[in-house]
Motif scaffolding. Structure first.
Motif, PDB file in Angstrom:
ATOM      1  N   ILE A   1      -9.778 -17.459  28.023  1.00  0.00           N
ATOM      2  CA  ILE A   1      -9.978 -17.973  26.662  1.00  0.00           C
ATOM      3  C   ILE A   1      -9.361 -19.364  26.527  1.00  0.00           C
ATOM      4  N   THR A   2      -8.165 -19.531  27.057  1.00  0.00           N
ATOM      5  CA  THR A   2      -7.517 -20.843  27.018  1.00  0.00           C
ATOM      6  C   THR A   2      -8.373 -21.883  27.730  1.00  0.00           C
ATOM      7  N   SER A   3      -8.929 -21.520  28.876  1.00  0.00           N
ATOM      8  CA  SER A   3      -9.789 -22.436  29.635  1.00  0.00           C
ATOM      9  C   SER A   3     -11.014 -22.848  28.812  1.00  0.00           C
ATOM     10  N   MET A   4     -11.684 -21.854  28.215  1.00  0.00           N
ATOM     11  CA  MET A   4     -12.879 -22.160  27.411  1.00  0.00           C
ATOM     12  C   MET A   4     -12.511 -23.024  26.211  1.00  0.00           C
ATOM     13  N   ASN A   5     -11.458 -22.647  25.507  1.00  0.00           N
ATOM     14  CA  ASN A   5     -11.051 -23.388  24.311  1.00  0.00           C
ATOM     15  C   ASN A   5     -10.624 -24.815  24.640  1.00  0.00           C
ATOM     16  N   THR A   6      -9.955 -24.993  25.756  1.00  0.00           N
ATOM     17  CA  THR A   6      -9.487 -26.318  26.158  1.00  0.00           C
ATOM     18  C   THR A   6     -10.656 -27.231  26.514  1.00  0.00           C
ATOM     19  N   GLN A   7     -11.674 -26.666  27.139  1.00  0.00           N
ATOM     20  CA  GLN A   7     -12.813 -27.475  27.575  1.00  0.00           C
ATOM     21  C   GLN A   7     -13.800 -27.769  26.452  1.00  0.00           C
ATOM     22  N   SER A   8     -13.751 -26.997  25.396  1.00  0.00           N
ATOM     23  CA  SER A   8     -14.686 -27.141  24.285  1.00  0.00           C
ATOM     24  C   SER A   8     -14.093 -28.054  23.216  1.00  0.00           C
TER      25      SER A   8
END
Length: 119
Positions: free
Chosen positions: A64-71
């Motif tokens: 989730i952190t990865s997705m949120n950071t990239q978005s």
């Protein structure tokens, strides 16, 4: 068109699709991340979604952190404690990401069917 060796039967083209950074350094979306978001929608909780996937809470949180950071906008938002406890929701941006990924997956599956017919 190059052909496979003769005598090979009952085969098909198969594959997986994911969306990653242009330099290939990090995945953004894939089947597992989409499933995680769908389970967050269903359960309202990262920990329950992780349990349903037999995944550690830490692994789910990292995804989730990865997705949120990239978005540009978060795909999953968390809520802290309170009377009913904490929880998580998939944002409107997350819902759009799910829909876009599923549409891409359908096009990819159609491509694989077409290529299988060419074999």
């Amino acid at each position: 068109m190059q052909e496979l060796p003769s005598g090979v039967k009952d085969i098909k083209v198969a594959g997986s699709i994911w969306i990653e950074r242009a330099d290939g350094s990090e995945r953004y979306l894939g089947k597992g991340r989409i499933q995680l978001m769908e389970l967050i929608i269903e359960h309202g909780s990262i920990s329950k979604a992780a349990q349903a996937m037999q995944m550690s809470y830490k692994r789910a949180w990292d995804l989730i952190t990865s997705m949120n950071t990239q978005s540009e906008k978060p795909l999953v938002a968390t809520q802290v404690g309170g009377k009913q406890g904490g929880g998580a929701i998939v944002t409107d941006e997350g819902h759009r990401a799910i829909e876009a990924y599923k549409a891409l997956q359908q096009r990819f599956e159609a491509f694989m069917r077409e290529e299988t017919q060419k074999l």
